[in-house]
Design an enzyme around this catalytic site. Sequence first.
Site, mmCIF file in Angstrom:
data_model
loop_
_atom_site.group_PDB
_atom_site.id
_atom_site.type_symbol
_atom_site.label_atom_id
_atom_site.label_comp_id
_atom_site.label_asym_id
_atom_site.label_seq_id
_atom_site.Cartn_x
_atom_site.Cartn_y
_atom_site.Cartn_z
ATOM 1 N N CYS A 137 -12.223 -50.277 -7.221
ATOM 2 C CA CYS A 137 -12.765 -49.699 -5.987
ATOM 3 C C CYS A 137 -11.668 -49.331 -4.996
ATOM 4 O O CYS A 137 -11.155 -50.195 -4.274
ATOM 5 C CB CYS A 137 -13.746 -50.682 -5.354
ATOM 6 S SG CYS A 137 -14.435 -50.082 -3.806
ATOM 7 N N CYS A 140 -12.633 -49.989 -1.343
ATOM 8 C CA CYS A 140 -12.551 -51.385 -0.913
ATOM 9 C C CYS A 140 -11.092 -51.822 -0.754
ATOM 10 O O CYS A 140 -10.764 -52.555 0.175
ATOM 11 C CB CYS A 140 -13.198 -52.315 -1.933
ATOM 12 S SG CYS A 140 -14.697 -51.694 -2.682
ATOM 13 N N ASP A 141 -10.240 -51.417 -1.690
ATOM 14 C CA ASP A 141 -8.910 -52.035 -1.785
ATOM 15 C C ASP A 141 -7.736 -51.102 -1.498
ATOM 16 O O ASP A 141 -6.596 -51.561 -1.439
ATOM 17 C CB ASP A 141 -8.724 -52.625 -3.198
ATOM 18 C CG ASP A 141 -9.764 -53.703 -3.487
ATOM 19 O OD1 ASP A 141 -10.179 -54.373 -2.538
ATOM 20 O OD2 ASP A 141 -10.164 -53.849 -4.651
#
Length: 315
Positions: A137, A140-141
């Site tokens: 992701c 997300c990261d």
Amino acid sequence: MSTPVENVVIVGTGCAGLTAAIYTARSSLNPLVLEGPLPGGQLTTTSEVENFPGFPHGVDGFMLTQNMREQATRFGTRFEQALVTAVDFTVNPRRLTLDGGRVVLAKAVIIATGASPRMTGIPGEKELYGGKGVTTCATCDGAFYRNMEVAVLGGGDSAAEEALFLTRFASKVYLVHRRDSLRASKIMAERAVAHPKIQMVWDSVPTEVLGVAEGSVSGLKVKNLKTGTASVLPVKGIFVAIGHVPNTGPFTPAIAVDEGGYFKPESGSQVRTNVAGVYVAGDCSDHVYRQAITAAGMGCQAAIEVERWLAEHGG
Ligand code: NAP
């Protein structure tokens, strides 16, 4: 005390499950929605959704599902965090066993469990997954990899999208693909190939994630399939984007699946299954379109089928 019988249990809170919840809740069916490990589904891991109708300037994926959830709640949807571990669809009402052992009974069921990211299975991937450099992701990261070199694996729209998103943070993005052209749509492929921060690594497969001993990614070994040459990309982050595997396990063999493991709806319908009163919607049964809007459409169809089924069979 006897277990109450729900009108309809919806499994999953992606676009398909939440749309089914909005429709069944608006029909006063008081749906119970079981929420799995990724509330909101895959869309929550997407940054900007530019192709969902009604949002001319795009919409944040997380916001879109939050709005759907709020809409479903407004009409009386109940949510419970639980994983379905087993089902018995030979009995009426249908029985769903949850992790923790609780049993839920339902007159009708909509399965909208989506799909999970496919992993490569190469050495080091599992060991360094989640917070140690391997992730699925970028949204997300991605911000953890400011001014670092990263690799994205895959050649589809997801890989192109992840690679483009990562250019906001990373100093360089290697896009590692096993062939010499991207599967991604033309517009995404052209954007990725033309981006000055993205370096295409064509005809190549990853063979090992380095850094297990140190506890964080220190590089990615790749092999060129045409020349046989092995090399190491000096990356700190690896974003796996090679497709998905449908989350159909606990419902098989009760519900028929195809050779890819996707639910196989009855012919002539996208959502009816081999079990009466049990419907499927979204990516768990769709390996062709896999869009937020098509998942929402299937959720709507499944909800309308449930309304009719309950009207006919004593809802
Ligand atoms: P996908 O289209 O199935 O692409 C998967 C990619 O991973 C392919 O390029 C495939 O290579 C490669 N691959 C598969 N297994 C591999 C392995 N074991 N090792 C190395 N490479 C492997 O999946 P996706 O990109 O997640 O897209 C899924 C669907 O969602 C598509 O319909 C896509 O259009 C849609 N989508 C749309 C958007 C958007 O519109 N903004 C964004 C994301 C996704 P090959 O090409 O050689 O098969």
